[in-house]
Design a protein around this motif. Structure first.
Motif, PDB file in Angstrom:
ATOM      1  N   MET A   1       0.957  -1.195  -0.081  1.00 21.46           N
ATOM      2  CA  MET A   1      -0.050  -0.027   0.008  1.00 21.46           C
ATOM      3  C   MET A   1       0.965   1.302   0.029  1.00 21.46           C
ATOM      4  N   ALA A   2       0.585   2.395  -0.789  1.00 21.08           N
ATOM      5  CA  ALA A   2       1.119   3.459  -0.954  1.00 21.08           C
ATOM      6  C   ALA A   2       1.156   4.232   0.208  1.00 21.08           C
ATOM      7  N   LYS A   3       1.992   5.084   0.758  1.00 20.01           N
ATOM      8  CA  LYS A   3       1.946   6.264   1.822  1.00 20.01           C
ATOM      9  C   LYS A   3       2.790   7.230   1.177  1.00 20.01           C
ATOM     10  N   MET A   4       1.941   8.569   1.484  1.00 15.70           N
ATOM     11  CA  MET A   4       2.647   9.725   1.319  1.00 15.70           C
ATOM     12  C   MET A   4       2.851  10.185   2.533  1.00 15.70           C
ATOM     13  N   THR A   5       4.271  10.514   2.573  1.00 22.93           N
ATOM     14  CA  THR A   5       4.785  11.136   3.806  1.00 22.93           C
ATOM     15  C   THR A   5       5.085  12.804   3.696  1.00 22.93           C
ATOM     16  N   VAL A   6       4.591  13.548   4.464  1.00 18.18           N
ATOM     17  CA  VAL A   6       5.114  14.862   4.450  1.00 18.18           C
ATOM     18  C   VAL A   6       6.130  15.285   5.407  1.00 18.18           C
ATOM     19  N   ILE A   7       7.404  15.753   4.936  1.00 21.66           N
ATOM     20  CA  ILE A   7       8.482  16.342   5.805  1.00 21.66           C
ATOM     21  C   ILE A   7       8.073  17.759   6.299  1.00 21.66           C
ATOM     22  N   ALA A   8       7.320  17.803   7.476  1.00 18.44           N
ATOM     23  CA  ALA A   8       6.643  18.812   8.063  1.00 18.44           C
ATOM     24  C   ALA A   8       7.975  20.261   8.074  1.00 18.44           C
ATOM     25  N   GLU A   9       8.921  19.880   8.384  1.00 19.27           N
ATOM     26  CA  GLU A   9       9.869  21.219   8.533  1.00 19.27           C
ATOM     27  C   GLU A   9      10.083  21.720   7.328  1.00 19.27           C
ATOM     28  N   ARG A  10      10.155  21.104   6.131  1.00 22.27           N
ATOM     29  CA  ARG A  10      10.188  21.481   4.606  1.00 22.27           C
ATOM     30  C   ARG A  10       9.439  22.137   3.966  1.00 22.27           C
ATOM     31  N   CYS A  11       8.036  21.707   4.381  1.00 23.18           N
ATOM     32  CA  CYS A  11       6.984  22.308   3.670  1.00 23.18           C
ATOM     33  C   CYS A  11       6.507  23.794   4.249  1.00 23.18           C
ATOM     34  N   LYS A  12       6.295  24.475   3.236  1.00 18.57           N
ATOM     35  CA  LYS A  12       5.663  26.071   3.604  1.00 18.57           C
ATOM     36  C   LYS A  12       4.248  26.121   3.193  1.00 18.57           C
ATOM     37  N   GLY A  13       3.552  25.017   2.858  1.00 13.03           N
ATOM     38  CA  GLY A  13       2.161  25.345   2.560  1.00 13.03           C
ATOM     39  C   GLY A  13       1.733  25.964   1.384  1.00 13.03           C
ATOM     40  N   CYS A  14       2.413  25.755   0.395  1.00 10.02           N
ATOM     41  CA  CYS A  14       2.126  26.663  -0.883  1.00 10.02           C
ATOM     42  C   CYS A  14       1.008  26.079  -1.519  1.00 10.02           C
ATOM     43  N   GLY A  15       0.488  24.798  -1.391  1.00 15.06           N
ATOM     44  CA  GLY A  15      -0.542  24.315  -1.965  1.00 15.06           C
ATOM     45  C   GLY A  15      -0.637  23.725  -3.588  1.00 15.06           C
ATOM     46  N   LEU A  16       0.742  23.660  -3.920  1.00 12.67           N
ATOM     47  CA  LEU A  16       0.913  23.126  -5.342  1.00 12.67           C
ATOM     48  C   LEU A  16       0.682  21.731  -5.289  1.00 12.67           C
ATOM     49  N   CYS A  17       0.916  20.843  -4.221  1.00 10.23           N
ATOM     50  CA  CYS A  17       0.554  19.491  -4.200  1.00 10.23           C
ATOM     51  C   CYS A  17      -0.899  19.240  -4.111  1.00 10.23           C
ATOM     52  N   THR A  18      -1.833  20.146  -3.589  1.00 14.46           N
ATOM     53  CA  THR A  18      -3.091  19.956  -3.317  1.00 14.46           C
ATOM     54  C   THR A  18      -3.885  19.924  -4.797  1.00 14.46           C
ATOM     55  N   TYR A  40       1.211  22.952   7.315  1.00 14.91           N
ATOM     56  CA  TYR A  40       1.979  21.843   6.219  1.00 14.91           C
ATOM     57  C   TYR A  40       0.860  21.035   5.514  1.00 14.91           C
ATOM     58  N   ALA A  41       1.178  20.420   4.332  1.00  9.88           N
ATOM     59  CA  ALA A  41       0.343  19.643   3.733  1.00  9.88           C
ATOM     60  C   ALA A  41       0.129  18.220   4.469  1.00  9.88           C
ATOM     61  N   ALA A  42      -0.839  17.359   4.313  1.00 12.80           N
ATOM     62  CA  ALA A  42      -1.058  16.141   4.780  1.00 12.80           C
ATOM     63  C   ALA A  42      -2.085  15.514   3.969  1.00 12.80           C
ATOM     64  N   CYS A  43      -2.078  14.123   3.780  1.00 18.80           N
ATOM     65  CA  CYS A  43      -2.794  13.104   3.314  1.00 18.80           C
ATOM     66  C   CYS A  43      -4.048  12.950   4.017  1.00 18.80           C
ATOM     67  N   THR A  44      -5.391  12.992   3.359  1.00 18.31           N
ATOM     68  CA  THR A  44      -6.482  12.787   4.092  1.00 18.31           C
ATOM     69  C   THR A  44      -7.016  11.598   4.135  1.00 18.31           C
ATOM     70  N   ASP A  45      -6.285  10.717   3.136  1.00 13.91           N
ATOM     71  CA  ASP A  45      -6.940   9.103   2.871  1.00 13.91           C
ATOM     72  C   ASP A  45      -5.722   8.285   2.424  1.00 13.91           C
ATOM     73  N   ASP A  46      -5.042   7.771   3.253  1.00 17.29           N
ATOM     74  CA  ASP A  46      -3.807   6.819   2.586  1.00 17.29           C
ATOM     75  C   ASP A  46      -4.156   5.590   1.725  1.00 17.29           C
ATOM     76  N   SER A  47      -5.523   5.351   2.265  1.00 13.34           N
ATOM     77  CA  SER A  47      -5.845   4.338   1.502  1.00 13.34           C
ATOM     78  C   SER A  47      -6.431   4.281  -0.058  1.00 13.34           C
ATOM     79  N   ALA A  48      -6.510   5.604  -0.346  1.00  8.27           N
ATOM     80  CA  ALA A  48      -6.920   6.294  -1.429  1.00  8.27           C
ATOM     81  C   ALA A  48      -5.723   6.564  -2.619  1.00  8.27           C
TER      82      ALA A  48
END
Length: 68
Positions: A1-18, A40-48
């Protein structure tokens, strides 16, 4: 199963990933801030997550890692 991990200290919340996520499961969360004061960014549903890595590709700060 895939997992998206955000390295919080690097993220500036720009929203390009969204906007890049085809499943629309990446958001800028509003509960926690990193040490620089950004929400910072986060994945709302790892299973999706389909591990397309579009979010990681768009991230200008290399703050997203996709693990399979």
């Amino acid at each position: 199963m895939a997992k998206m991990t955000v390295i919080a200290e690097r993220c500036k919340g720009c929203g390009l990933c969204t906007t890049a996520c085809p499943k629309k499961i990446v958001t800028i969360q509003k509960e926690k801030r990193n040490k620089k004061g950004y929400f910072y960014a986060a994945c709302t549903d790892d299973s999706a997550c389909i591990s397309c890595a579009m979010c990681a590709t768009m991230c200008p700060d290399c703050a997203i890692v996709i693990e399979k």
